[in-house]
Design an enzyme around this catalytic site. Structure first.
Site, mmCIF file in Angstrom:
data_model
loop_
_atom_site.group_PDB
_atom_site.id
_atom_site.type_symbol
_atom_site.label_atom_id
_atom_site.label_comp_id
_atom_site.label_asym_id
_atom_site.label_seq_id
_atom_site.Cartn_x
_atom_site.Cartn_y
_atom_site.Cartn_z
ATOM 1 N N GLY A 284 -6.537 -8.984 -2.881
ATOM 2 C CA GLY A 284 -5.111 -9.100 -3.225
ATOM 3 C C GLY A 284 -4.511 -10.347 -2.605
ATOM 4 O O GLY A 284 -3.340 -10.390 -2.221
ATOM 5 N N GLN B 287 2.103 -10.619 -2.519
ATOM 6 C CA GLN B 287 3.209 -10.994 -1.632
ATOM 7 C C GLN B 287 2.730 -11.152 -0.188
ATOM 8 O O GLN B 287 3.015 -12.155 0.456
ATOM 9 C CB GLN B 287 4.300 -9.924 -1.703
ATOM 10 C CG GLN B 287 5.571 -10.351 -0.981
ATOM 11 C CD GLN B 287 6.499 -9.193 -0.663
ATOM 12 O OE1 GLN B 287 6.162 -8.030 -0.853
ATOM 13 N NE2 GLN B 287 7.677 -9.518 -0.182
ATOM 14 N N ASP C 161 -12.750 -8.128 -9.439
ATOM 15 C CA ASP C 161 -11.922 -6.941 -9.557
ATOM 16 C C ASP C 161 -12.367 -5.946 -8.477
ATOM 17 O O ASP C 161 -13.516 -5.483 -8.491
ATOM 18 C CB ASP C 161 -12.137 -6.360 -10.966
ATOM 19 C CG ASP C 161 -11.252 -5.162 -11.231
ATOM 20 O OD1 ASP C 161 -10.768 -4.554 -10.258
ATOM 21 O OD2 ASP C 161 -11.045 -4.843 -12.413
ATOM 22 N N TYR D 244 2.937 5.347 -6.851
ATOM 23 C CA TYR D 244 2.590 4.416 -5.767
ATOM 24 C C TYR D 244 2.582 5.147 -4.417
ATOM 25 O O TYR D 244 1.637 5.025 -3.632
ATOM 26 C CB TYR D 244 3.630 3.291 -5.763
ATOM 27 C CG TYR D 244 3.539 2.282 -4.648
ATOM 28 C CD1 TYR D 244 2.439 1.449 -4.514
ATOM 29 C CD2 TYR D 244 4.593 2.133 -3.740
ATOM 30 C CE1 TYR D 244 2.381 0.502 -3.497
ATOM 31 C CE2 TYR D 244 4.550 1.186 -2.732
ATOM 32 C CZ TYR D 244 3.443 0.374 -2.612
ATOM 33 O OH TYR D 244 3.393 -0.563 -1.617
ATOM 34 N N LYS E 282 -0.355 6.023 -1.573
ATOM 35 C CA LYS E 282 -0.233 5.660 -0.153
ATOM 36 C C LYS E 282 -0.528 6.868 0.739
ATOM 37 O O LYS E 282 -1.217 6.747 1.748
ATOM 38 C CB LYS E 282 1.159 5.082 0.146
ATOM 39 C CG LYS E 282 1.409 3.705 -0.477
ATOM 40 C CD LYS E 282 0.350 2.688 -0.063
ATOM 41 C CE LYS E 282 0.614 1.294 -0.556
ATOM 42 N NZ LYS E 282 -0.552 0.393 -0.397
HETATM 43 N N1 SER Z 1 7.995 -3.263 -1.100
HETATM 44 C C1 SER Z 1 7.287 -2.164 -1.692
HETATM 45 C C2 SER Z 1 7.906 -1.737 -2.953
HETATM 46 O O1 SER Z 1 9.101 -1.897 -3.074
HETATM 47 C C3 SER Z 1 7.273 -1.005 -0.745
HETATM 48 O O2 SER Z 1 5.981 -0.763 -0.368
HETATM 49 O O3 SER Z 1 7.246 -1.230 -3.786
#
Ligand code: SER
Length: 317
Positions: free
Chosen positions: A9, A13, A51, A142, A146
């Site tokens: 990755g 960011q 990948d 998401y 996590k």
């Molecule tokens: N910055 C991330 C998001 O907004 C949080 O893990 O998805």
């Protein structure tokens, strides 16, 4: 043993700032950046394209470069994940399982960093100064990846002795790299729009508090966690990790101190609901006690640094 680091990755960011920081610290050749497709124009070698959901690809890269540490940053973020939940599940879980299984199978058991997030929290989590050990019932895909990832990290540590370390990142703010598909992205977009147009329409409602951190702190804290003595790491799921907490109008007010004509209005979209399901602020005293975490940037320092650097950057482009 000589350090050989793989960052998956690497164009993301966090990755695009962590890679240069790791190269600065450990030497350029010690850090292999792994890109999926969008290779940045200025990408420096060594890098690999592949990948991370393909186990064999990852295996080959790890073997070829004799990797001893992996920063596994691949992930579909919260907002994009709600548009493509099955993709978020597949990418986030499959790539993590590959990394964990390859670490387990390898002889020299690489050390691993994997990011969790405030997205692991959900509507039933205590909202203010959220404790380290708390209710984790997220409502986003998401967030589910996590929570599962945190439990897997803990499991692979206790069962197989993999030295995996993790942080629950808050919203991370940087002038160098735009975030991609997150809910905390407003706190970066606002700076770009303030400088370019003097106004911004915020996709979160006034009053929506979220834990936040400047990228310099996030990168430094991540490296400090990885350099801490194994015995000091008492939390093997993921550490609460934060610097400050604010809501959109507070950030706008801070920006106004530098750009008095700046104006903001609000047009909340689907991301409002995601943000509301997360906590307002986090108690990260375990990280501070166990391995000495200390942030440097609060809201005023971060705002000033962002504006100075971003103005210069945007002038040059
Ligand atoms: N910055 C991330 C998001 O907004 C949080 O893990 O998805």
């Amino acid at each position: 043993m000589e350090k050989r680091i793989l960052v998956t990755g690497a164009a993301g960011q966090i990755g695009s700032e962590l890679v240069p920081a790791l190269r600065e610290r450990y030497g350029k050749d010690a850090v292999v950046a792994m890109y999926h497709h969008n290779i940045p124009e200025n990408a420096e070698r060594p890098y690999e394209i592949g990948d991370a959901t393909e186990k064999e690809t990852l295996d080959n890269i790890i073997k070829e470069h004799e990797i001893t540490e992996i920063y596994h940053l691949v992930g579909v973020l919260s907002a994009k994940g709600e548009q493509k939940p099955a993709l978020a599940y597949r990418v986030n879980m499959a790539s993590l399982m590959n990394v964990l299984e390859l670490a387990k199978e390898s002889e020299n058991k690489p050390k691993i960093f994997w990011p969790s997030s405030i997205a692991a929290f959900g509507p039933t989590t205590p909202q203010d100064n959220t404790p380290q050990h708390t209710i984790l019932e997220p409502s986003t895909m998401y967030g589910m990846t996590k929570v599962a990832g945190e439990l897997l990290a803990n499991y692979y540590f206790h069962r197989y002795g993999i030295d995996i370390r993790s942080l629950r990142y808050p919203g991370v703010i940087s002038w160098k790299t735009p975030p991609g598909g997150g809910t905390t992205d407003y706190a970066v977009e606002i700076f770009h729009e303030a400088i370019k147009n003097g106004k911004y329409t915020c996709f979160l409602q006034k009053g929506t508090y979220l834990p936040m951190m400047y990228m310099d702190d996030a990168v430094r804290g991540t490296i400090e966690l990885m350099e801490a003595k194994p015995g000091d790491i008492k939390v093997r799921t993921s550490y609460n990790f934060t610097a400050t907490s604010f809501e959109p109008s507070q950030l706008a007010e801070e920006i106004k101190k530098h750009i008095p004509e700046f104006e903001m209005d609000y047009k909340p979209d689907f991301r409002q609901q995601i943000a509301e399901s997360w906590t307002n602020s986090m108690d990260d005293s375990d990280a501070r006690r166990d391995w000495g975490w200390k942030h440097k940037f609060g809201l005023p320092q971060m705002t000033e640094d962002m504006l100075v650097n971003l103005k210069r950057e945007l002038k040059g482009s």
